[in-house]
Design a protein around this motif. Sequence first.
Motif, PDB file in Angstrom:
ATOM      1  N   ASN A   8       0.832  -1.204   0.000  1.00 54.07           N
ATOM      2  CA  ASN A   8       0.000   0.000   0.000  1.00 54.07           C
ATOM      3  C   ASN A   8       0.869   1.259   0.000  1.00 54.07           C
ATOM      4  N   ARG A   9       1.976   1.180   0.686  1.00 50.12           N
ATOM      5  CA  ARG A   9       2.898   2.319   0.751  1.00 50.12           C
ATOM      6  C   ARG A   9       3.505   2.610  -0.616  1.00 50.12           C
ATOM      7  N   GLY A  10       3.835   1.546  -1.356  1.00 45.71           N
ATOM      8  CA  GLY A  10       4.386   1.732  -2.693  1.00 45.71           C
ATOM      9  C   GLY A  10       3.406   2.439  -3.616  1.00 45.71           C
ATOM     10  N   ALA A  11       2.135   2.048  -3.536  1.00 41.84           N
ATOM     11  CA  ALA A  11       1.108   2.722  -4.337  1.00 41.84           C
ATOM     12  C   ALA A  11       0.969   4.175  -3.896  1.00 41.84           C
ATOM     13  N   HIS A  12       1.026   4.396  -2.585  1.00 42.60           N
ATOM     14  CA  HIS A  12       0.934   5.752  -2.039  1.00 42.60           C
ATOM     15  C   HIS A  12       2.101   6.599  -2.533  1.00 42.60           C
ATOM     16  N   ASP A  13       3.301   6.010  -2.598  1.00 41.04           N
ATOM     17  CA  ASP A  13       4.472   6.714  -3.124  1.00 41.04           C
ATOM     18  C   ASP A  13       4.213   7.226  -4.537  1.00 41.04           C
ATOM     19  N   ALA A  14       3.480   6.421  -5.307  1.00 44.76           N
ATOM     20  CA  ALA A  14       3.208   6.756  -6.703  1.00 44.76           C
ATOM     21  C   ALA A  14       2.018   7.696  -6.863  1.00 44.76           C
ATOM     22  N   GLY A  15       1.396   8.078  -5.739  1.00 37.88           N
ATOM     23  CA  GLY A  15       0.231   8.944  -5.808  1.00 37.88           C
ATOM     24  C   GLY A  15      -1.011   8.242  -6.306  1.00 37.88           C
ATOM     25  N   ALA A  16      -1.033   6.914  -6.173  1.00 43.97           N
ATOM     26  CA  ALA A  16      -2.153   6.122  -6.677  1.00 43.97           C
ATOM     27  C   ALA A  16      -3.001   5.599  -5.522  1.00 43.97           C
ATOM     28  N   GLN A  17      -4.245   5.305  -5.816  1.00 45.95           N
ATOM     29  CA  GLN A  17      -5.119   4.710  -4.813  1.00 45.95           C
ATOM     30  C   GLN A  17      -4.784   3.227  -4.660  1.00 45.95           C
ATOM     31  N   SER A  18      -5.105   2.666  -3.501  1.00 43.15           N
ATOM     32  CA  SER A  18      -4.901   1.239  -3.270  1.00 43.15           C
ATOM     33  C   SER A  18      -5.969   0.738  -2.320  1.00 43.15           C
TER      34      SER A  18
END
Length: 272
Positions: A138-148
Amino acid sequence: MSTSDKPPVFPTAAQDAAHAEHREGPAQVTSPSYRLAYADVDFLLREDQRAVRLQLELLKAETLMRERGVVSSVVVFGSARIPAPGEGAAADPALRAKSRYYAEARAFARLAATSASADGDPYVVMTGGGAGIMEAANRGAHDAGAQSVGLNIVLPREQVPNPYVTPELCFQFHYFAIRKLHFLLRARALAIFPGGFGTLDELFDALTLIQTGKMQRIPIVLFGAKYWKRIVDFEAMVEEGVIDRSDLDLLDYAETAAQGWDSVKAFYARGG
């Protein structure tokens, strides 16, 4: 104009529920039997209403994911106990040694969250919503500015959602079966990091569905070949005749996020 866009002809369910909630009167009105069925939590929690609760758990997550445009997901499984690099000083040394998988899960999710399916649907990272590898993804998606997405479940020990799940896509389940269904309904790839019983359960669930033709084949990438080949002796299963050698083709192995994502891309490049 669709039906849903038109002004309601009748009072909405919400309006009637609000009106009924504040109603006062004789004993008949205050009796539990007089409550609106859909607003009566005590009734919904009865043993004989299990089928209704199962349907509600299916529909709530399904509806909200549709509204947020979640069409294709990349699901990441793995242990909640694996700490981030440099953290978890009190953790078992064997778990601290696996902290590199936290970093790889985070990087893998970042790659997934910035990619899209052949149909142009953005890949949405989905996890069990908890700590460890789930937090990393989830953190990786958050890093990318994406929803998860985070699919949490009520457990005897409180499970708190990790802070990187998109709040509007953070769900809580009572039924494992419905949660497992949501993991696979939109799945376009599974990334499975070292984990325990829960991770094994999800892995074998997917393998069984694919092997029996109940689910289309998708890439399943196991991170950490040494771990997985020690924990599960797939070769022995072939030798014992309980699975076919071709069943081993359902699995790929990777050590890094880049290798894992390359496996996913190669699967779809072959027309998977």
